[in-house]
Write a protein that holds these residues in place. Sequence first.
Motif, PDB file in Angstrom:
ATOM      1  N   TYR A  10      -6.687  -5.895  -3.583  1.00 52.47           N
ATOM      2  CA  TYR A  10      -6.161  -5.931  -2.207  1.00 52.47           C
ATOM      3  C   TYR A  10      -7.189  -6.536  -1.241  1.00 52.47           C
ATOM      4  O   TYR A  10      -6.839  -6.986  -0.160  1.00 52.47           O
ATOM      5  N   LEU A  18      -1.425   4.598   1.615  1.00 48.31           N
ATOM      6  CA  LEU A  18      -2.560   4.568   2.560  1.00 48.31           C
ATOM      7  C   LEU A  18      -2.983   3.135   2.868  1.00 48.31           C
ATOM      8  O   LEU A  18      -3.440   2.831   3.962  1.00 48.31           O
ATOM      9  N   HIS A  19      -2.852   2.258   1.866  1.00 48.04           N
ATOM     10  CA  HIS A  19      -3.285   0.863   2.034  1.00 48.04           C
ATOM     11  C   HIS A  19      -2.175  -0.037   2.580  1.00 48.04           C
ATOM     12  O   HIS A  19      -2.405  -1.206   2.846  1.00 48.04           O
ATOM     13  N   ARG A  48      -2.767  -8.453   4.162  1.00 43.71           N
ATOM     14  CA  ARG A  48      -1.710  -7.490   4.493  1.00 43.71           C
ATOM     15  C   ARG A  48      -1.150  -6.967   3.175  1.00 43.71           C
ATOM     16  O   ARG A  48      -1.145  -7.693   2.190  1.00 43.71           O
ATOM     17  N   VAL A  49      -0.684  -5.729   3.159  1.00 39.30           N
ATOM     18  CA  VAL A  49      -0.165  -5.148   1.917  1.00 39.30           C
ATOM     19  C   VAL A  49       1.259  -4.628   2.130  1.00 39.30           C
ATOM     20  O   VAL A  49       1.522  -3.887   3.081  1.00 39.30           O
ATOM     21  N   ASN A 105       0.562  -1.912   4.827  1.00 32.01           N
ATOM     22  CA  ASN A 105       0.947  -2.273   6.195  1.00 32.01           C
ATOM     23  C   ASN A 105       2.457  -2.159   6.349  1.00 32.01           C
ATOM     24  O   ASN A 105       2.967  -1.873   7.427  1.00 32.01           O
ATOM     25  N   ILE A 117      -4.187  -1.979  -5.741  1.00 32.17           N
ATOM     26  CA  ILE A 117      -5.095  -1.015  -5.099  1.00 32.17           C
ATOM     27  C   ILE A 117      -6.214  -0.615  -6.059  1.00 32.17           C
ATOM     28  O   ILE A 117      -7.398  -0.715  -5.734  1.00 32.17           O
ATOM     29  N   ASP A 151      -2.039   6.998  -2.443  1.00 31.33           N
ATOM     30  CA  ASP A 151      -3.086   5.981  -2.414  1.00 31.33           C
ATOM     31  C   ASP A 151      -2.533   4.627  -2.015  1.00 31.33           C
ATOM     32  O   ASP A 151      -3.098   3.911  -1.198  1.00 31.33           O
ATOM     33  N   ARG A 152      -1.407   4.280  -2.640  1.00 34.41           N
ATOM     34  CA  ARG A 152      -0.785   2.983  -2.336  1.00 34.41           C
ATOM     35  C   ARG A 152      -0.340   2.953  -0.882  1.00 34.41           C
ATOM     36  O   ARG A 152      -0.542   1.971  -0.175  1.00 34.41           O
TER      37      ARG A 152
END
Length: 207
Positions: free
Chosen positions: A127, A173-174, A132-133, A176, A122, A170-171
Motif C-alpha cells: 500500500y 484502518l488503511h 489511496r486505498v 480511504n 496491507i 486492519d484493512r
Amino acid sequence: MNSPVEKPWILGLTGGIGSGKSAAAQHFIDLGVHLVDADHAARWVVEPGRPALAQITEHFGDGVLQANGELDRAALRKLIFEVPDERRWLEALLHPLIAQEIASHLARAESPYAILVSPLLIESGQYAMTQRVLVIDAPEHLQIERTLARDQTSAEQVHAILKAQATRQDRLLHANDVVVNDRDLAWLHNEVERLHHFYLTLRGGQS
C-alpha cells in the motif's frame, strides 16, 4: 507551452477472499483503467529465464522445478510452510523484485489513475506504493459462501485463509474508500462506476 502530462496516481485495491475484489477489478478494467495485479507480478518474477528462479533453484534444489523447467509452486509451498526461516529467505528475495515488477507495469499507465490490485496490499506493505486505498469488504458469512461456491475447497480451508489474511479491521484502518459488497453484481458495477467518476476528479488521489 503545453503543461507536462501529470503522472497517473495509484489506487490500491484489496479485499479478503470472496469479497468480490476481482469482480470490482475487472469492472475498472472495462472502464479503461490501467490495472496491475500483484499476484500476476509475483508469477512473472519467477518465470523460467528470470534470475529469481535460478536463485530459488540454487537455494532449494531441483526439487522445486517441474519437468518443463517451471517453478513447482506446491513443492516450494511445502518447503517454506514447514520452515519459517526459509519462508523469510524467499520473501526477502521476491518482495523487492515483485515491487519493481509492479512499479514498471504501473509506470506504463496512460489512464488518469492506475490500480494496483493485491490480496495482500496491507500485509505486504504494498500500500506504500499507492496514494489511496479502496477496500471491497463483505460480511464473513458471504465470503465463505462465495468462496465455497467458486473453489473446490472445504470450509476449514476458507477459514484458514481468512485467518492468514489481514483482519478486516486492519484493512479498513488503511482504507480511504470502502464498498460493502453484500448485494448483486449489478450493484457492485454501479458502485465501481460511481467511484471511477469520483476518482477522475481527484488530483494525486486525494480529495
